[in-house]
Design an enzyme around this catalytic site. Structure first.
Site, PDB file in Angstrom:
ATOM      1  N   LYS A 185      20.091   2.925 -11.819  1.00 24.30           N
ATOM      2  CA  LYS A 185      20.231   1.600 -12.443  1.00 24.30           C
ATOM      3  C   LYS A 185      21.625   1.478 -13.058  1.00 24.30           C
ATOM      4  O   LYS A 185      22.315   0.478 -12.894  1.00 24.30           O
ATOM      5  CB  LYS A 185      19.168   1.388 -13.535  1.00 24.30           C
ATOM      6  CG  LYS A 185      17.737   1.178 -13.030  1.00 24.30           C
ATOM      7  CD  LYS A 185      16.759   0.850 -14.180  1.00 24.30           C
ATOM      8  CE  LYS A 185      15.317   0.719 -13.743  1.00 24.30           C
ATOM      9  NZ  LYS A 185      14.344   0.433 -14.804  1.00 24.30           N
ATOM     10  N   HIS A 215      -1.534   8.750  15.798  1.00 27.03           N
ATOM     11  CA  HIS A 215      -0.686   8.449  16.960  1.00 27.03           C
ATOM     12  C   HIS A 215       0.784   8.495  16.588  1.00 27.03           C
ATOM     13  O   HIS A 215       1.619   7.987  17.330  1.00 27.03           O
ATOM     14  CB  HIS A 215      -1.079   7.083  17.535  1.00 27.03           C
ATOM     15  CG  HIS A 215      -2.518   7.048  17.949  1.00 27.03           C
ATOM     16  ND1 HIS A 215      -2.925   7.310  19.240  1.00 27.03           N
ATOM     17  CD2 HIS A 215      -3.655   6.839  17.226  1.00 27.03           C
ATOM     18  CE1 HIS A 215      -4.251   7.231  19.296  1.00 27.03           C
ATOM     19  NE2 HIS A 215      -4.711   6.961  18.086  1.00 27.03           N
ATOM     20  N   GLU A 227       7.730  10.694  -8.901  1.00 27.25           N
ATOM     21  CA  GLU A 227       8.497  10.311 -10.085  1.00 27.25           C
ATOM     22  C   GLU A 227       8.029  11.128 -11.294  1.00 27.25           C
ATOM     23  O   GLU A 227       8.807  11.421 -12.187  1.00 27.25           O
ATOM     24  CB  GLU A 227       8.334   8.812 -10.354  1.00 27.25           C
ATOM     25  CG  GLU A 227       9.516   8.191 -11.069  1.00 27.25           C
ATOM     26  CD  GLU A 227       9.499   6.676 -11.014  1.00 27.25           C
ATOM     27  OE1 GLU A 227      10.200   6.098 -10.178  1.00 27.25           O
ATOM     28  OE2 GLU A 227       8.780   6.068 -11.830  1.00 27.25           O
TER      29      GLU A 227
END
Ligand code: G6Q
Length: 555
Positions: free
Chosen positions: A516, A388, A357
């Site tokens: 937003k 793994h 960000e």
């Protein structure tokens, strides 16, 4: 502070680094180690209880010297002074960036628009202490007189990721009598599932939102209030079960939380840098204020190291420059972070926000499109799990991906035989990435296994590892609050240094804002959204599909 109009890739220092990367193209780290018996000492340093070994990087002294020159060309020290001096280094939002003041347990003076910010910070810290002490000691009671047993922090992004990560990292220091939960997702499953096992009479909500206008947080907060009132049947209960952390007193009061139950912070604290402010209240509730202050002290230690230490021995600057080396000159586009510590489970997600960000920007502070890569993709998972899953690609994939290994040398859970295996695995991964396995080694191994020549030839390409894959190793004795504070601040400063070199504003987040805004627009027009010049047909059709879904039907 004046921006530097020249793009960094136009400097002689950048061009010299391009040439130097080319000149190292045939170099193997194995040989660098073989040629230089003190390579490890040469490329190691310690600060604030953290030891960094960066010898397993594709660098020589010339590379480091030229990287330091790049930092100077970007005016790094002038930007550092501007940050501490309270200048509006977040230029697109016209804001100063003073999170270092929040952990200023030393003598340093921090001013915002001419005013000393320290008295305000100290006063909020003492309110946090009084409140968290009261809750933890059972003096702060719920509406029906019950002791608080569960804290639910509702917030998202910067108002959640930091405290959530720290609370988990410091779980060994938590009081088992007070559980702290985090709810961020607007998906009702997050809040619903969290509240399932909780008793309203003994639950305290911390509503954490810098703006107090974020849809996700407010939607969750409204539902949490309804859950409480359904059980308590009286509005007066809200005052005993809800506190807010915000910069927006008006909206907090409009929501129905009393000013006495609000812990303030300031617009000069960026969301993803806010865990040091009252956004850290859930941390203080979980581990106590003394430990929260140790966390601040650790961050302050790293601030002092960053501010005082020359670039050549400055840990955040070195990490930042190594990142730039691979990203801008080595053609990498991502970095993996792998803590070998279960308690640091949320650290990669926290770093993802901090880094991506902050430096996920495509124009400089002056609005000029950059002509080089900026913020890398940050990803990772705890070891040994990561071994793994994605380590195969790190070892033998086609991409070069530098790794940060983070390892506490002592465990909070010394179960017999566990920790030394964890440590051995961590060191082995870094070693394997650096060394790889040559054809001769692979062949010898298969011969020893008794494989015939035809099978050896067939398998050889699969069993050869190129190696020469870089990593940093960060180790410390134990993950204490103080070390954790230093570790977080280390990465904050690394991100700052990279942002300065790329010339971007590391403290705004316009991309977050756009999402937003558009979500609000779709929601307001949910019923009649149609394919129009302002709305693409894909979005309109997805909304229609949503309306057609049979959400009341049988499974
Ligand atoms: C962080 C960003 C963003 C922000 C959230 C929540 O640096 O600004 O992640 O923290 O969008 O915002 P509020 O705290 O205002 O609810």
């Amino acid at each position: 502070m004046q921006n530097n109009k020249r793009l960094i890739d136009q400097t002689a220092e950048w061009k010299a680094l391009e040439r130097h990367w080319q000149s190292l193209s045939g170099t193997r780290m194995r040989d660098l180690f073989a040629r230089d018996p003190v390579r490890c000492e040469r490329y190691s340093l310690s600060a604030c209880g953290i030891d960094l070994d960066y010898s397993k990087n594709l660098v020589d002294q010339e590379a480091m010297k030229r990287l330091m020159a790049l930092a100077r060309a970007a005016d790094l020290s002038r930007w550092g002074d501007a940050l501490i001096g309270g200048e509006k280094v977040n230029s697109t939002e016209g804001r100063a960036v003073l999170h270092m003041a929040l952990r200023n347990l030393g003598y340093r003076e921090y001013r915002h628009e001419g005013r000393d910010v320290m008295p305000g910070i100290r006063s909020v810290l003492s309110r946090m202490r009084a409140f968290s002490d009261d809750v933890r000691a059972g003096r702060w009671l719920g509406y029906t007189g019950q002791r608080i047993r569960d804290v639910v922090s509702i917030g998202i992004g910067g108002s959640s990721l930091g405290p959530r990560m720290v609370c988990e990292a410091l779980r060994p220091y938590q009081d088992p009598g007070l559980r702290v939960h985090f709810v961020s997702n607007i998906d009702g499953a997050h809040l619903g599932r969290t509240l399932e096992d909780l008793d309203p009479a003994s639950t305290l909500f911390v509503i954490a939102s810098k703006t107090f206008t974020t849809q996700d947080t407010l939607t969750n907060a409204v539902s949490a209030r309804r859950w409480l009132l359904d059980a308590m049947g009286n509005e007066a209960a809200v005052a005993r079960h809800f506190v807010a952390v915000s910069t927006n007193a008006e909206e907090v009061q409009a929501f129905g939380i009393d000013a006495d139950n609000m812990f303030e912070f300031w617009e000069w604290v960026g969301g993803r840098y806010s865990l040091w402010s009252s956004i850290g209240l859930p941390i203080a509730l979980a581990v106590g204020m003394e430990r929260f202050e140790e966390l601040l002290l650790g961050a302050h230690d790293m601030d002092e190291h960053f501010v005082r230490e020359p670039p050549e021995t400055n840990m955040p600057i070195i990490l930042a420059l190594l990142g730039i080396w691979y990203l801008n000159f080595g053609g990498c586009d991502s970095c993996a972070v792998v803590p070998y510590d279960q308690y640091l489970e949320h650290f990669p997600a926290f770093l993802q926000q901090l880094d991506m960000e902050s430096n996920g920007k495509r124009v400089t502070r002056d609005g000029v499109p950059v002509t080089y890569q900026t913020g890398p993709v940050i990803w990772g998972q705890v070891g040994t799990d990561a071994q793994h899953s994605f380590f195969q690609l790190l070892h033998q994939g086609t991409r070069l991906i530098p790794v940060d290994f983070i390892l506490p040398l002592c465990s909070h859970h010394p179960l017999p035989g566990h920790h030394e295996k964890l440590v051995a695995n961590c060191f082995a991964q870094a070693q394997a990435l650096m060394r790889g396995r040559t054809e001769a080694e692979a062949r010898a191994e298969m011969e020893q296994l008794g494989l015939d020549e035809a099978r050896i030839r067939e398998l050889l390409p699969h069993r050869v590892f190129p190696g020469n894959r870089p990593s940093n190793m960060l180790v410390f004795d134990r993950l204490t609050p103080r070390v954790l504070g230093s570790l977080i601040a280390l990465y904050e400063h690394k991100v700052f240094v990279q942002g300065v070199i790329w010339g971007v504003d590391s403290f705004d987040q316009w991309g977050v804002e756009l999402g937003k805004q558009l979500a609000g627009h779709i929601l307001r027009n949910f019923e009649e959204i149609a394919c129009t010049p302002g709305v693409d047909c894909s979005t309109a059709s997805l909304v229609r599909r949503y309306h057609l879904a049979d959400c009341n039907g049988e499974d």
